[in-house]
Scaffold this active site. Structure first.
Site, PDB file in Angstrom:
ATOM      1  N   ASP A  38       0.836  -1.192   0.000  1.00 33.16           N
ATOM      2  CA  ASP A  38       0.000   0.000   0.000  1.00 33.16           C
ATOM      3  C   ASP A  38       0.875   1.248   0.000  1.00 33.16           C
ATOM      4  O   ASP A  38       2.026   1.211   0.465  1.00 33.16           O
ATOM      5  CB  ASP A  38      -0.887   0.027   1.249  1.00 33.16           C
ATOM      6  CG  ASP A  38      -1.946  -1.059   1.231  1.00 33.16           C
ATOM      7  OD1 ASP A  38      -2.273  -1.538   0.127  1.00 33.16           O
ATOM      8  OD2 ASP A  38      -2.439  -1.423   2.313  1.00 33.16           O
ATOM      9  N   TYR A  66       6.465  -8.572   8.677  1.00 38.89           N
ATOM     10  CA  TYR A  66       6.184  -7.136   8.744  1.00 38.89           C
ATOM     11  C   TYR A  66       6.436  -6.610  10.151  1.00 38.89           C
ATOM     12  O   TYR A  66       6.270  -7.341  11.143  1.00 38.89           O
ATOM     13  CB  TYR A  66       4.713  -6.863   8.398  1.00 38.89           C
ATOM     14  CG  TYR A  66       4.285  -7.282   7.016  1.00 38.89           C
ATOM     15  CD1 TYR A  66       4.300  -6.384   5.954  1.00 38.89           C
ATOM     16  CD2 TYR A  66       3.847  -8.580   6.765  1.00 38.89           C
ATOM     17  CE1 TYR A  66       3.891  -6.764   4.681  1.00 38.89           C
ATOM     18  CE2 TYR A  66       3.443  -8.978   5.495  1.00 38.89           C
ATOM     19  CZ  TYR A  66       3.470  -8.061   4.460  1.00 38.89           C
ATOM     20  OH  TYR A  66       3.070  -8.444   3.203  1.00 38.89           O
ATOM     21  N   ASP A  80      -6.423   1.800   8.318  1.00 40.37           N
ATOM     22  CA  ASP A  80      -5.163   2.482   8.616  1.00 40.37           C
ATOM     23  C   ASP A  80      -5.443   3.975   8.776  1.00 40.37           C
ATOM     24  O   ASP A  80      -6.561   4.446   8.549  1.00 40.37           O
ATOM     25  CB  ASP A  80      -4.108   2.214   7.534  1.00 40.37           C
ATOM     26  CG  ASP A  80      -4.554   2.648   6.144  1.00 40.37           C
ATOM     27  OD1 ASP A  80      -5.082   3.773   6.011  1.00 40.37           O
ATOM     28  OD2 ASP A  80      -4.371   1.879   5.182  1.00 40.37           O
ATOM     29  N   ARG A 172      -3.597  -5.000   7.982  1.00 43.65           N
ATOM     30  CA  ARG A 172      -4.625  -4.059   8.445  1.00 43.65           C
ATOM     31  C   ARG A 172      -5.775  -4.807   9.104  1.00 43.65           C
ATOM     32  O   ARG A 172      -6.282  -4.420  10.153  1.00 43.65           O
ATOM     33  CB  ARG A 172      -5.152  -3.234   7.272  1.00 43.65           C
ATOM     34  CG  ARG A 172      -4.228  -2.114   6.839  1.00 43.65           C
ATOM     35  CD  ARG A 172      -4.789  -1.359   5.665  1.00 43.65           C
ATOM     36  NE  ARG A 172      -4.773  -2.160   4.445  1.00 43.65           N
ATOM     37  CZ  ARG A 172      -5.745  -2.201   3.555  1.00 43.65           C
ATOM     38  NH1 ARG A 172      -6.847  -1.518   3.756  1.00 43.65           N
ATOM     39  NH2 ARG A 172      -5.631  -2.922   2.461  1.00 43.65           N
TER      40      ARG A 172
END
Length: 304
Positions: A38, A66, A80, A172
């Site tokens: 993203d 991550y 987010d 997310r």
């Protein structure tokens, strides 16, 4: 110019933006990437150049890790902090409480993809539908969360969380789910992909560094940074063929294992790294039963 370069995608860039820059640096249009990030995310973005593009689907299948900035007590419409805030609660959380909630999501689980994602339904991207105010039903997908660790508590609501997961995992959504488990909701305020398969942040080169190398040395300087696509398949067994059988294999023939003097046993449909008589990796093959017995045949070629 055939290989894989690990770009450090900065925040504010789309994956498409990064690929567009690489097309100029490498002086070729035959470029792709493995695993979209993203715009708000940063980190490891494998960019495949030339014949290495054939490894794209395989690299996308690899596990990833991550470092996620998770903010609890805040809920947004995108999952987010780029989205609109839907609700906020004052919460005071400690590491132990967050860690305990996160444990519920470790293992093989089902996850519903978010509306703000690049998945296509009915020919349209979900994020396009979401921007039109349309919500559609999404099927839950099987994913695997191998580990979740609280790397750092920043304050009463914000935590840096390290996640090691399978392909197709939406961090997310994981953040939102942990927030729901805590009873206060959650949203991402940062996201950095640290690894993709065997590639990591230590392999990554920033856009600024690439620009400098290109200005000083041109595309040749960029070419020196390329990894062989072989690195995508290091978990696969390997076969070294003689000059005769290498030539046959490169011409599309199946290579019967017994005739080629290959004594190692393989599973049916197993992917195998193929090397020529000089030890050069040239293809990925698959083992199968052919009319005259068990043989390996090149399925994806990375050189002529």
């Amino acid at each position: 110019m055939d290989g894989i370069i690990i770009v450090y995608k900065p925040r504010g860039y789309t994956s498409h933006d990064a690929v567009a820059r690489m097309k100029r640096f490498c002086n070729t249009r035959r470029i792709g990437h493995a695993g979209t990030l993203d715009p708000m995310a940063e980190g490891v973005l494998p960019v495949l150049v030339g014949k290495a593009c054939a490894a794209q689907e395989y690299l996308q299948d690899h596990d990833k890790s991550y470092l996620a900035g998770m903010r609890f007590g805040t809920v947004t419409d995108t999952g987010d902090m780029t989205g609109n805030i839907i609700s906020q609660k004052e919460v005071v959380l400690d590491t132990e409480t967050v860690n305990e909630a996160a444990k519920a999501f470790i293992g093989n689980i089902k996850q519903v993809p978010p509306m703000y994602s690049a998945i296509k339904i009915g020919g349209k991207r979900l994020y396009d539908l979401a921007r039109e105010g349309v919500t559609v039903e999404r099927k839950a997908r099987d994913i695997n969360i191998y580990s979740i660790e609280i790397a750092e508590k920043l304050n009463d609501t914000d935590f840096l969380v390290r996640v090691f997961c399978s392909k197709g995992t939406y961090i997310r959504t994981l953040c939102e789910d942990i927030g729901e488990k805590l009873g206060c909701g959650g949203t991402l305020f940062s996201l950095c992909r640290e690894t993709c398969g065997d590639f990591s942040l230590s392999d990554a080169v920033s856009i600024e560094e690439l620009e400098k190398i290109y200005e000083e040395k041109g595309s040749e300087g960029i070419g020196n940074l390329l990894f062989s696509p072989e690195k995508v398949f290091l978990n696969c067994k390997k076969i070294k063929l003689s000059a005769f059988y290498s030539r046959l294999c490169k011409n599309g023939c199946e290579i019967y294992l017994k005739k080629a003097g290959i004594k190692e046993s393989f599973q049916k449909d197993e992917k195998i790294r193929l090397y020529d008589s000089d030890g050069n990796f040239f293809a990925i093959g698959k083992v199968a039963d052919f009319p005259n017995g068990e043989a390996v045949k090149a399925t994806v070629r990375f050189c002529d």
